[in-house]
Design an enzyme around this catalytic site. Structure first.
Site, PDB file in Angstrom:
ATOM      1  CE  LYS A  52      -3.915   1.896   2.697  1.00 36.11           C
ATOM      2  NZ  LYS A  52      -4.752   1.689   3.902  1.00 36.11           N
ATOM      3  CB  SER A 127      -8.140   3.452   2.958  1.00 31.14           C
ATOM      4  OG  SER A 127      -7.274   2.862   3.924  1.00 31.14           O
ATOM      5  CB  SER A 151      -8.307   0.485   5.795  1.00 30.06           C
ATOM      6  OG  SER A 151      -9.045   1.659   5.664  1.00 30.06           O
TER       7      SER A 151
HETATM    8  N1  GLN Z   1     -13.140   3.758   6.467  1.00 29.23           N
HETATM    9  C1  GLN Z   1     -12.499   4.184   7.664  1.00 29.23           C
HETATM   10  C2  GLN Z   1     -12.127   5.645   7.555  1.00 29.23           C
HETATM   11  O1  GLN Z   1     -12.437   6.223   6.574  1.00 29.23           O
HETATM   12  C3  GLN Z   1     -11.328   3.319   7.966  1.00 29.23           C
HETATM   13  C4  GLN Z   1     -10.108   3.709   7.259  1.00 29.23           C
HETATM   14  C5  GLN Z   1      -8.914   2.881   7.626  1.00 29.23           C
HETATM   15  O2  GLN Z   1      -9.026   1.841   8.279  1.00 29.23           O
HETATM   16  N2  GLN Z   1      -7.760   3.382   7.256  1.00 29.23           N
HETATM   17  O3  GLN Z   1     -11.535   6.202   8.409  1.00 29.23           O
END
Ligand code: GLN
Length: 446
Positions: A52, A127, A151
């Site tokens: 990532k 994400s 994420s």
């Molecule tokens: N969807 C969550 C957010 O927008 C989790 C994001 C993540 O785990 N990085 O914060």
């Protein structure tokens, strides 16, 4: 490595999982590996993997999918990636993500959105959408993502692959660009549980460069995959099957629970009563930490600097106004507000107290049970554009994953069939540092 790069070349123009494909370096590295070393060959030797784009890779662009880091080339490598390097895995490239890992659909990437390989009209989740999509597309056998509020698990669920968020502190965060430091964890994506265990084995372990890194003995995760779940106690939280869940998703998860039961596990319903506060709690704490962490992007120390500024303050303002996308700005504003004097007690401090209550819910359940099993997300992958105009519905999507981060626990998502032709994820949550147990249960199901 050659085959992986060829597959990326063939299909990534449609999926767009990568921000950077490191083809040349990968081939040169793989070529060197043709001469096998003496002695034992590490499990990931020569295996292509993707990272990532919020994990630092020395000499290779690390953008967090943000314009503010569009030209950032880190001078060092994240510990988790270094550990993969020690096994001589081959880096295929850096994957797309929501900007600074803020999002659930990859639509917040400032470059382009990644598509779900199952249906390009749908999102891959987020994400870590790029890391999930590249494994689902069959480009590479594994990738790394980061999970602050789901994420890794949610995109794994949406793309029909395995994704695991380890216990907070098990994998070093050194070199992971910070979003919400008390919640962030790096973890693996793979096609099956065995590969997931192998990658976790490689990246787990104490690191003096991360002050929150845990000094724990790392067990042999692969050895734990013995299929024996007889007598294992499984808790099903009623709150995770309440309103908002797609009945088809609930049906697949219940079928999966039956499979575990048929293998001798004891299944009982429990309650995690503070679940309803988790999303609100997370969306105060995560932006609060983010607003502090993202203060470092000032146009001086990293990345892009706005031109045509009149003075220093103007340069800060212009750099941040141009460099951050809408969701990142929203979070910085929310977080700054929640931390400001006069509001701190009402918001931040209260959210911290709620966080403790959520953790205590889990503590209580784990006095009697070995794992908690639930859906990973309330729906299958949604259509691109369906939620991007409405942050609240997007945030609600994280309802089953967020409590796990707030409590610092490990969680895994494994595919458990299809609903509406799209993959569904089964989430298995464990006690702190019980990765062996959740991998064992996931493996027994798979
Ligand atoms: N969807 C969550 C957010 O927008 C989790 C994001 C993540 O785990 N990085 O914060």
């Amino acid at each position: 490595a050659e085959a992986a790069l060829q597959r990326i070349e063939e299909s990534d123009n449609k999926i767009k999982a990568y921000l950077t494909v490191t083809a040349e370096q990968a081939l040169a590295h793989a070529k060197k590996l043709d001469n096998l070393p003496d002695g034992e060959i590490p499990l990931l030797y020569g295996i292509p993997g993707a990272i990532k784009d919020n994990m630092c890779t020395e000499g290779i662009k690390t953008t967090c999918a943000s314009q503010i880091l569009a030209n950032y080339i880190p001078p060092y490598t994240a510990t988790a990636v270094k550990k993969l390097n020690e096994q001589n895995y081959v880096l295929a490239g850096k994957t797309n993500m929501d900007e600074f890992a803020m999002g659930s659909s990859n639509e917040n990437s400032s470059f382009f959105p990644t598509k779900n390989p199952w249906d390009p009209e749908r999102v891959p989740g987020g994400s870590s959408g790029g890391s999930a999509a590249t494994v689902a597309a069959g480009h590479v056998p594994f990738s790394l993502g980061s999970d602050t509020g789901g994420s890794i698990r949610q995109p794994a669920s949406y793309c029909g692959v395995v994704g695991m968020k380890p216990t907070y502190g098990l994998v070093s965060r050194f070199g992971l660009v910070a979003f919400a430091s008390s919640l962030d964890q790096i973890g693996p994506f793979a096609r099956n549980v065995e590969d997931t265990a192998a990658v976790l084995q490689a990246i787990a372990g104490y690191d003096k460069m991360d002050s929150t890194s845990a000094k724990v003995e790392i067990p042999n995760y692969l050895a734990a995959l013995n299929g024996d779940i007889k007598g294992l106690r499984i808790a099903i939280p009623e709150e995770y099957f309440a309103e908002g869940i797609d009945p088809e998703v609930a049906a697949r998860v219940k079928e999966a629970i039956k499979v575990l039961e048929s293998q001798g596990a004891i299944v009982e319903e429990v309650t995690l009563p503070h679940t309803k506060y988790a999303v609100a709690c997370y969306y105060l704490l995560a932006p609060a930490e983010a607003s502090s962490n993202l203060a470092r992007y000032d146009g001086v120390r990293y990345g892009v600097r706005a031109e045509d500024a009149e003075n220093l303050i103007d340069m800060y303002k212009k750099t941040r106004a141009q460099g951050f996308g809408a969701e990142v700005k929203r979070r910085i504003m929310l977080g700054t507000y929640a931390l400001s004097s006069g509001y701190y007690d009402a918001y931040y401090l209260r959210a911290q107290k709620v966080r403790t209550l959520i953790k205590q819910d889990f503590d209580k359940v784990f006095e009697k049970y070995d794992v908690v099993v639930s859906p990973t997300a309330p729906t299958v992958a949604f259509k691109s554009g369906e939620k991007s105009h409405d942050p609240m519905t997007m945030y609600l999507n994280d309802i089953y994953t967020i409590p796990v981060n707030l409590a610092g626990l490990p969680g895994i998502s494994v595919p458990c069939g299809l609903a509406h032709g799209m993959p569904v994820g089964l989430q298995i949550i464990g006690k702190a540092f019980s990765e062996s147990t959740i991998l064992k249960v996931a493996h027994a199901y798979e």
